[in-house]
Design a protein around this motif. Structure first.
Motif, PDB file in Angstrom:
ATOM      1  N   MET B 221       0.842  -1.200   0.000  1.00 42.33           N
ATOM      2  CA  MET B 221       0.000   0.000   0.000  1.00 42.33           C
ATOM      3  C   MET B 221       0.876   1.249   0.000  1.00 42.33           C
ATOM      4  O   MET B 221       2.077   1.181   0.221  1.00 42.33           O
ATOM      5  CB  MET B 221      -0.912  -0.022   1.225  1.00 42.33           C
ATOM      6  CG  MET B 221      -2.057  -1.018   1.035  1.00 42.33           C
ATOM      7  SD  MET B 221      -2.925  -1.409   2.568  1.00 42.33           S
ATOM      8  CE  MET B 221      -1.807  -2.613   3.260  1.00 42.33           C
ATOM      9  N   GLU B 222       0.224   2.365  -0.233  1.00 44.71           N
ATOM     10  CA  GLU B 222       0.946   3.625  -0.234  1.00 44.71           C
ATOM     11  C   GLU B 222       0.897   4.221   1.171  1.00 44.71           C
ATOM     12  O   GLU B 222      -0.182   4.341   1.757  1.00 44.71           O
ATOM     13  CB  GLU B 222       0.296   4.577  -1.233  1.00 44.71           C
ATOM     14  CG  GLU B 222       1.110   5.833  -1.482  1.00 44.71           C
ATOM     15  CD  GLU B 222       0.427   6.786  -2.460  1.00 44.71           C
ATOM     16  OE1 GLU B 222       0.855   7.945  -2.523  1.00 44.71           O
ATOM     17  OE2 GLU B 222      -0.540   6.370  -3.130  1.00 44.71           O
ATOM     18  N   ALA B 223       2.050   4.556   1.703  1.00 48.59           N
ATOM     19  CA  ALA B 223       2.094   5.178   3.028  1.00 48.59           C
ATOM     20  C   ALA B 223       2.341   6.667   2.855  1.00 48.59           C
ATOM     21  O   ALA B 223       3.211   7.068   2.087  1.00 48.59           O
ATOM     22  CB  ALA B 223       3.209   4.564   3.866  1.00 48.59           C
ATOM     23  N   VAL B 224       1.566   7.473   3.543  1.00 49.73           N
ATOM     24  CA  VAL B 224       1.753   8.921   3.490  1.00 49.73           C
ATOM     25  C   VAL B 224       2.178   9.362   4.881  1.00 49.73           C
ATOM     26  O   VAL B 224       1.391   9.322   5.821  1.00 49.73           O
ATOM     27  CB  VAL B 224       0.459   9.636   3.065  1.00 49.73           C
ATOM     28  CG1 VAL B 224       0.719  11.126   2.865  1.00 49.73           C
ATOM     29  CG2 VAL B 224      -0.119   9.016   1.797  1.00 49.73           C
ATOM     30  N   ARG B 225       3.466   9.732   5.008  1.00 46.02           N
ATOM     31  CA  ARG B 225       3.983  10.160   6.303  1.00 46.02           C
ATOM     32  C   ARG B 225       3.468  11.551   6.616  1.00 46.02           C
ATOM     33  O   ARG B 225       3.707  12.498   5.873  1.00 46.02           O
ATOM     34  CB  ARG B 225       5.518  10.196   6.293  1.00 46.02           C
ATOM     35  CG  ARG B 225       6.177   8.863   6.518  1.00 46.02           C
ATOM     36  CD  ARG B 225       6.025   8.352   7.944  1.00 46.02           C
ATOM     37  NE  ARG B 225       6.658   9.201   8.924  1.00 46.02           N
ATOM     38  CZ  ARG B 225       7.967   9.243   9.157  1.00 46.02           C
ATOM     39  NH1 ARG B 225       8.773   8.480   8.480  1.00 46.02           N
ATOM     40  NH2 ARG B 225       8.453  10.059  10.066  1.00 46.02           N
ATOM     41  N   MET B 226       2.749  11.670   7.729  1.00 46.27           N
ATOM     42  CA  MET B 226       2.326  12.976   8.206  1.00 46.27           C
ATOM     43  C   MET B 226       3.358  13.422   9.234  1.00 46.27           C
ATOM     44  O   MET B 226       3.987  12.604   9.899  1.00 46.27           O
ATOM     45  CB  MET B 226       0.953  12.866   8.870  1.00 46.27           C
ATOM     46  CG  MET B 226      -0.104  12.222   7.992  1.00 46.27           C
ATOM     47  SD  MET B 226      -0.374  13.186   6.480  1.00 46.27           S
ATOM     48  CE  MET B 226      -1.475  12.097   5.577  1.00 46.27           C
ATOM     49  N   ASP B 227       3.522  14.718   9.387  1.00 45.02           N
ATOM     50  CA  ASP B 227       4.476  15.204  10.382  1.00 45.02           C
ATOM     51  C   ASP B 227       4.090  14.688  11.769  1.00 45.02           C
ATOM     52  O   ASP B 227       2.913  14.539  12.084  1.00 45.02           O
ATOM     53  CB  ASP B 227       4.471  16.730  10.399  1.00 45.02           C
ATOM     54  CG  ASP B 227       5.184  17.283   9.177  1.00 45.02           C
ATOM     55  OD1 ASP B 227       6.041  16.563   8.628  1.00 45.02           O
ATOM     56  OD2 ASP B 227       4.883  18.415   8.767  1.00 45.02           O
ATOM     57  N   SER B 228       5.098  14.422  12.570  1.00 46.20           N
ATOM     58  CA  SER B 228       4.834  14.053  13.959  1.00 46.20           C
ATOM     59  C   SER B 228       4.158  15.227  14.634  1.00 46.20           C
ATOM     60  O   SER B 228       4.413  16.394  14.302  1.00 46.20           O
ATOM     61  CB  SER B 228       6.136  13.752  14.688  1.00 46.20           C
ATOM     62  OG  SER B 228       6.575  12.478  14.342  1.00 46.20           O
ATOM     63  N   PHE B 229       3.284  14.934  15.577  1.00 42.19           N
ATOM     64  CA  PHE B 229       2.509  15.996  16.174  1.00 42.19           C
ATOM     65  C   PHE B 229       2.589  15.969  17.686  1.00 42.19           C
ATOM     66  O   PHE B 229       2.604  14.911  18.283  1.00 42.19           O
ATOM     67  CB  PHE B 229       1.049  15.898  15.716  1.00 42.19           C
ATOM     68  CG  PHE B 229       0.659  17.146  15.020  1.00 42.19           C
ATOM     69  CD1 PHE B 229       0.182  18.214  15.768  1.00 42.19           C
ATOM     70  CD2 PHE B 229       0.862  17.295  13.666  1.00 42.19           C
ATOM     71  CE1 PHE B 229      -0.140  19.395  15.141  1.00 42.19           C
ATOM     72  CE2 PHE B 229       0.548  18.474  13.041  1.00 42.19           C
ATOM     73  CZ  PHE B 229       0.042  19.532  13.767  1.00 42.19           C
ATOM     74  N   GLY B 230       2.657  17.129  18.281  1.00 40.64           N
ATOM     75  CA  GLY B 230       2.705  17.242  19.730  1.00 40.64           C
ATOM     76  C   GLY B 230       1.355  16.973  20.363  1.00 40.64           C
ATOM     77  O   GLY B 230       0.375  16.646  19.677  1.00 40.64           O
ATOM     78  N   ASP B 231       1.318  17.119  21.688  1.00 39.67           N
ATOM     79  CA  ASP B 231       0.130  16.723  22.436  1.00 39.67           C
ATOM     80  C   ASP B 231      -0.799  17.911  22.666  1.00 39.67           C
ATOM     81  O   ASP B 231      -1.019  18.338  23.800  1.00 39.67           O
ATOM     82  CB  ASP B 231       0.567  16.117  23.784  1.00 39.67           C
ATOM     83  CG  ASP B 231       1.448  14.898  23.583  1.00 39.67           C
ATOM     84  OD1 ASP B 231       1.163  14.113  22.674  1.00 39.67           O
ATOM     85  OD2 ASP B 231       2.424  14.743  24.334  1.00 39.67           O
ATOM     86  N   ASP B 232      -1.373  18.463  21.596  1.00 37.92           N
ATOM     87  CA  ASP B 232      -2.309  19.565  21.733  1.00 37.92           C
ATOM     88  C   ASP B 232      -3.584  19.175  20.994  1.00 37.92           C
ATOM     89  O   ASP B 232      -3.564  18.979  19.770  1.00 37.92           O
ATOM     90  CB  ASP B 232      -1.688  20.844  21.134  1.00 37.92           C
ATOM     91  CG  ASP B 232      -2.661  22.009  21.177  1.00 37.92           C
ATOM     92  OD1 ASP B 232      -2.601  22.782  22.151  1.00 37.92           O
ATOM     93  OD2 ASP B 232      -3.492  22.115  20.238  1.00 37.92           O
TER      94      ASP B 232
END
Lengths: 403, 403
Positions: B221-232
């Motif tokens: 499958m195609e993986a789309v990396r999203m930016d890592s995100f903080g806890d907000d």
């Protein structure tokens, strides 16, 4: 091919194993390395975790302070700080003090245990602790996953998802891998037409080109489809040379037998190639010829579709695996139990198609001829039938090569 | 997560199996279809071979003419034509006539058998035949591999090299396959830093993003990396919505437990998502939450690396396999025999990492904690340890899920 010159499969594999292969390596991003082969041993470059950390949400405490704590006799501690994952504790935990701490956060100096928040009143300024913890209880040590300088995985490892994750956890951005070999695939024969044309009388569609190219890609290599070529020695020799200019190895199909138009042996002669062997003492695909041209191997397979597919697995794949960095790779031979009989007596060693599932091996009914391709649809293995047997019965153990 | 709301793995799988999934299909070139899933049953569209053909180099004859032929009493036949592969015979074989024929060439009218050239004097005008042939001996029938209109392989088949070859042999140029789903992968947590930055105190490198993306790609499958995100919560909710705009499903890691910064449940609330479940009665990864947003699944996995990897296999992969067209796909559970003991008693069901080889299962020594990733390097399976056991001994049979 002269049948008297035919050699055993093992002798053919031995000669192929002696081909001198130059493997190249390159540095790529570790996130792009899936499926590639490591060209270096990979060592950890830092302690992971890089600091002692909390494995749960709760309070970092000194274990001596909470001895004997219970719901009936809670221990009260002053909460001096709150540390979430990603933060750095600023204070040291002293006697009768606690730090509110979240999963993944660094454990502050002074603390030697974590109390799960469910075992507290979750107080902000002062917390009541309902349970003791032993020294270094719920304490995740620095370097607990891996310490700096440890072998993570070896040269020759095929990189899978876990290896990509492990490299990321270490901050390893680049990785040295073997270069992907380019493998040329050329079907020969005046009878062949490419898919997409209307079929003319006497002609068939080329299936070896697409099948062998797809197999090369399935194994993680680059396949370069060369145009199908008719049975003309000089033009074929030119095409072979041109293909080798673009590729690290070439696979041809057709033209290796004894017919008047079987011109691959003539191509070998014309080019002054070193012929490693021509003919193996096994079916299908016995006329296979392998030659070296300027150190590049040219595998000349039978034009029969199943013969080409089977000899690819037994003789070509081991060389290609080494070319892509899996030095010393051998086909994974496993044992299976025949669920279907193969009653045909066989004076010659024979590789037949089958389906293996949980140690059991089924054979397609009939449809084993080397010109037959469609029955391969449900198959996932080759079954190695020894020479000189009077037919194989259901229940017999056989050696199997997985496709 | 509330432990009292935790459901069994089977119940979780059942709820996930009820998600309504829209699969799309597309028409692609069959030579480019490797690894894709067939969206239609594939039938043969022609007889293969399209004509009766010779399986060897020799002479096409009438079997009645060569009865009793031997080296001592050869039968002489007039050679009326020569037919190579790719040519069309122009003449019909009459009494006492033969046609010189090469492997793969169409058998001329009148002939009902082929004599191998080694059993002749290989004459050009007149040939001496040294062996009889029975009617339709060495005769490869039209449609012998497959007749027109036969099921070649079923809808749902994952296309491998043999299927590419089979389609080519039939001249099938295009094939309807399921579209490749785009799967977003987003690691959350203030402690995460991307590989390539210098690590700051209290931080760790994100390994879940790279590992889960690589696994998605490994599965075709195609993986789309999203930016890592903080806890907000609000910013995370926006990021989830934005990701879903680009993807068919989203996998997050981190923020699903009970800490003050575990905001995935708050994100669900904020977005008014339908939460399918939050919490499973198994380790690791028990805080897993799955929600639906506009019919798209969002899998919120634990931030612990092994927990994320294991719950992906047990709960996420089955949904993704259906999304890519493998309707009714189930993890291949096979039985293995433990070679290593797992002495830790387990009140909860537990999935641990192991290495399976030829039916035997080895476990890495220690290093089973869900925060530990590096010991996964040598592993290729998950071992399903049932709840309520007092520890597993070597020699016990276990259920295994292959990675």
């Amino acid at each position: 091919m002269n049948k008297r010159n035919a050699i055993t499969v093992e002798e053919a594999q031995k000669r192929l194993g002696q081909i001198e292969i130059n493997v190249n390596t390159e540095m790529i991003k570790s996130v792009d390395s899936l499926g590639r082969i490591c060209a270096r041993d990979i060592y950890s470059i830092m302690n992971q975790p890089p600091f002692p950390r909390s494995p749960l949400d709760g309070y970092a405490v000194r274990s001596v302070d909470v001895q004997g704590a219970s719901r009936e006799n809670p221990v009260k501690l002053n909460v001096i700080e709150r540390v979430c994952a990603g933060m750095c504790p600023q204070k040291e935990v002293g006697p009768k003090e606690a730090v509110r701490i979240m999963t993944g956060a660094p454990i502050p100096e002074g603390a030697d245990g974590i109390i799960m928040q469910e075992q507290t009143d979750e107080g902000d300024q002062v917390v009541e602790i309902y349970q003791p913890v032993k020294a270094y209880g719920n304490y995740c040590f620095q370097g607990e996953d891996v310490e700096k300088g440890v072998l993570l995985f070896e040269k020759g490892t095929q990189i899978r998802h876990m290896h990509v994750g492990i490299m990321a956890s270490q901050g390893i951005e680049d990785v040295q891998v073997y270069s992907v070999p380019r493998i040329g695939v050329m079907a020969t024969g005046d009878e062949l037409m490419p898919v997409g044309c209307a079929l003319m009388p006497g002609k068939i569609y080329d299936s070896n080109g697409p099948l062998l190219s797809a197999r090369v890609m399935e194994l993680g290599m680059e396949a370069v489809r060369m145009d199908s070529f008719g049975d003309d020695t000089e033009r074929l020799a030119d095409a072979v040379m041109e293909s080798l200019g673009q590729c690290d190895a070439l696979i041809t199909s057709g033209g290796v037998s004894v017919g008047v138009r079987d011109c691959m042996p003539l191509v070998a002669e014309h080019l002054g190639a070193e012929v490693l062997f021509h003919g193996i003492d096994a079916k299908p695909g016995s006329p296979i010829m392998v030659m070296l041209i300027g150190n590049k191997p040219v595998f000349c397979l039978s034009g029969n579709p199943f013969a080409a597919a089977a000899t690819f697995e037994v003789l070509v794949r081991p060389v290609l695996e080494v070319m892509r960095g899996r030095l010393g790779w051998r086909p994974g031979r496993i044992q299976g139990i025949l669920e279907t009989a193969f009653p045909k007596p066989s004076s010659t060693r024979r590789f037949i198609r089958g389906r293996m599932d949980n140690g059991k091996v089924w054979l397609p009914e009939g449809r084993h001829s080397s010109g037959m391709l469609v029955s391969l649809s449900q198959c996932n293995c080759l079954v190695d039938i020894p020479a000189g047997n009077g037919g194989m019965k259901a229940g017999e153990a056989v050696d199997v090569i997985l496709l």
